[in-house]
Write an enzyme that holds these catalytic residues in place. Structure first.
Site, PDB file in Angstrom:
ATOM      1  N   LYS A   6      59.598  57.592  21.721  1.00 60.57           N
ATOM      2  CA  LYS A   6      58.826  57.104  20.564  1.00 60.57           C
ATOM      3  C   LYS A   6      59.850  56.602  19.549  1.00 60.57           C
ATOM      4  CE  LYS A   6      54.689  58.377  18.015  1.00 60.57           C
ATOM      5  NZ  LYS A   6      53.970  57.134  18.201  1.00 60.57           N
ATOM      6  N   ARG A  32      58.290  66.499  21.826  1.00 72.23           N
ATOM      7  CA  ARG A  32      58.458  65.085  22.173  1.00 72.23           C
ATOM      8  C   ARG A  32      59.518  64.430  21.283  1.00 72.23           C
ATOM      9  NH1 ARG A  32      53.238  61.252  22.288  1.00 72.23           N
ATOM     10  NH2 ARG A  32      53.473  61.441  20.033  1.00 72.23           N
ATOM     11  N   GLU A  50      48.926  50.451  28.357  1.00 70.19           N
ATOM     12  CA  GLU A  50      48.350  51.167  27.213  1.00 70.19           C
ATOM     13  C   GLU A  50      48.063  50.156  26.111  1.00 70.19           C
ATOM     14  OE1 GLU A  50      51.101  53.870  25.294  1.00 70.19           O
ATOM     15  OE2 GLU A  50      52.783  52.544  25.657  1.00 70.19           O
TER      16      GLU A  50
HETATM   17  N1  PMP Z   1      50.842  54.786  22.899  1.00 65.47           N
HETATM   18  C1  PMP Z   1      51.576  54.311  21.869  1.00 65.47           C
HETATM   19  C2  PMP Z   1      52.352  53.069  22.056  1.00 65.47           C
HETATM   20  C3  PMP Z   1      51.573  55.007  20.644  1.00 65.47           C
HETATM   21  O1  PMP Z   1      52.300  54.559  19.624  1.00 65.47           O
HETATM   22  C4  PMP Z   1      50.806  56.190  20.520  1.00 65.47           C
HETATM   23  C5  PMP Z   1      50.826  56.979  19.240  1.00 65.47           C
HETATM   24  N2  PMP Z   1      50.264  56.297  18.168  1.00 65.47           N
HETATM   25  C6  PMP Z   1      50.049  56.626  21.614  1.00 65.47           C
HETATM   26  C7  PMP Z   1      50.112  55.902  22.790  1.00 65.47           C
HETATM   27  C8  PMP Z   1      49.208  57.860  21.546  1.00 65.47           C
HETATM   28  O2  PMP Z   1      50.030  59.006  21.506  1.00 65.47           O
HETATM   29  P1  PMP Z   1      49.583  60.341  20.753  1.00 65.47           P
HETATM   30  O3  PMP Z   1      48.312  60.777  21.381  1.00 65.47           O
HETATM   31  O4  PMP Z   1      50.690  61.299  20.998  1.00 65.47           O
HETATM   32  O5  PMP Z   1      49.400  59.979  19.327  1.00 65.47           O
END
Ligand code: PMP
Length: 300
Positions: free
Chosen positions: A151, A52, A184
Site C-alpha cells: 500500500k 499490513r 480490482e
Molecule cells: N484496493 C485498493 C487499490 C485500495 O486502495 C484499497 C483501500 N482503499 C482496497 C483495495 C481495499 O482495501 P481495505 O479493505 O483494506 O481498505
C-alpha cells in the site's frame, strides 16, 4: 475545531502539521500508508491494518522506527486527541527528508503522520441503489512490478484509472490486469456472486489484499456462500447475479451496472444486502477500544 495531527511523535494542531518539500514521500512517492476506520468507539481490524503497514514497510525496506505496539498507541492517541468515536484514520509513513536524488540512503529517518478525521465516500442513496461502474483502459500494475499488495504512496496507476472513470462520469473504475483479467477498483476490491458462489480475484491477480475483503469472505462463509478466489474476465462480470465492492472507505457497496450491462435485475442483490447488513453489525461491535475506561464502566 482544528484537527490534531500526529507528526513524528507529537500531537500538533493541523495548521502546524507541516513537512519538508525535501521529503521523499513528496518528491518520489517513496512511502506507505493505511486507511483505517473506527466505529462506535472501537478501531476496526486495527491489528490487521498495522500488520499490513509493517509488511508494506518491510517490502520497501523502510524502517518505521516504532514497534507495532507503539504504532497502535500512536493511532489511539491521535483519535483520542480529536475526541472521535467514529473516524477514518490515515497513517502515512514516508522515507523522510533526503536530497534531490532518489537514493533512500540519504533519508535518515521516516516521517510519520497520523490523521483522524471523517470520511463519506459515497452518498447513502448509492448503498441502496447501487453503483454504475466502468472498466477503464489503464491496467493495474503487475505483481512483478510494483506489487499492488504494497500500500504505497505511488497511487498514480489508480489515479490514471480514476481520471478515465471521471471522463465518462463513472463513480469508480474497474481495473483489469495486464492479462485482461479483472483485478480490482481504484480504491476497492471487487466481488461477484453466481448462485451460491462468492467469487473474487486472487492475490496474484495484482490486487491489494483488502482487509474488508477478508471480512466479507468470513461473512460469506457464515451465509453459506462458497468462496472461489480465481481469475475471471469482463464476461463473468456482465453475467454475474450480483456484484459489490469492498474497502475501508466504501465499506460494502453494491454494483448494479457495469459497462452498460445490467447486473442481475438492476437492483442490489439479496446476498449483497445481507452482507452489507452483517458487515455493519460486525463493524459496530468489534475492534480495539479507543477509550478502554468505557469498557470497564460497562463491565462493572
Ligand atoms: N484496493 C485498493 C487499490 C485500495 O486502495 C484499497 C483501500 N482503499 C482496497 C483495495 C481495499 O482495501 P481495505 O479493505 O483494506 O481498505
Amino acid at each position: 475545531m482544528s484537527r490534531k495531527i500526529y507528526l513524528n511523535g507529537e500531537i500538533v494542531p493541523e495548521e502546524e502539521a507541516k513537512i519538508s518539500v525535501f521529503d521523499h514521500g513528496y518528491l518520489y512517492g517513496d512511502g506507505i500508508f493505511e486507511g483505517i476506520r473506527a466505529y462506535n468507539g472501537r478501531v476496526f481490524k486495527l491489528e490487521e491494518h498495522i500488520k499490513r503497514l509493517y509488511q508494506s514497510a518491510k517490502t520497501i525496506m523502510l524502517d518505521i522506527g516504532l514497534t507495532p505496539e507503539e504504532m497502535q498507541e500512536a493511532i489511539l492517541e491521535t483519535i483520542r486527541a480529536n475526541l472521535l468515536r467514529d473516524a477514518y484514520i490515515r497513517v502515512v509513513v514516508s522515507r523522510g527528508v533526503g536530497d534531490l536524488g532518489l537514493n533512500p540512503l540519504k533519508c535518515k529517518k521516516p516521517t510519520i503522520v497520523i490523521i483522524a478525521s471523517e470520511i463519506a465516500l459515497y452518498d447513502q442513496e448509492l448503498y441502496e441503489k447501487g453503483l454504475h461502474v466502468m472498466t477503464v483502459p489503464t491496467r493495474r500494475n503487475g505483481a512483478e512490478m510494483v506489487n499492488p499488495r504494497i500500500k504505497s504512496l505511488n497511487y498514480l496507476n489508480n489515479i490514471m484509472a480514476r481520471i478515465e472513470a471521471n471522463l465518462i462520469g463513472a463513480p469508480e473504475a474497474i481495473m483489469l490486469n495486464n492479462e485482461g483479467y479483472v483485478a480490482e477498483c481504484t480504491g476497492d476490491n471487487i466481488f461477484i456472486i453466481e448462485g451460491d458462489q462468492l467469487i473474487t480475484p486472487p492475490k496474484y491477480a495484482g490486487i491489494l489484499k483488502g482487509i474488508k475483503r477478508e471480512v466479507v469472505i468470513e461473512i460469506g462463509e457464515t451465509l453459506g456462500l462458497k468462496l472461489r478466489e480465481e481469475l475471471f474476465t469482463r464476461y463473468d462480470l456482465y453475467n454475474a447475479d450480483e456484484c459489490f465492492l469492498t474497502g475501508t472507505a466504501a465499506e460494502v457497496i453494491p454494483v448494479v451496472k457495469i459497462d452498460g450491462r445490467v447486473i442481475g435485475d438492476g437492483k442490489p442483490g439479496a446476498y449483497t444486502k445481507k452482507i452489507i447488513e452483517e458487515f455493519r453489525r460486525y463493524a459496530n461491535s468489534n475492534g480495539v477500544p479507543i477509550y478502554p475506561e468505557e469498557d470497564e464502566v460497562k463491565v462493572s
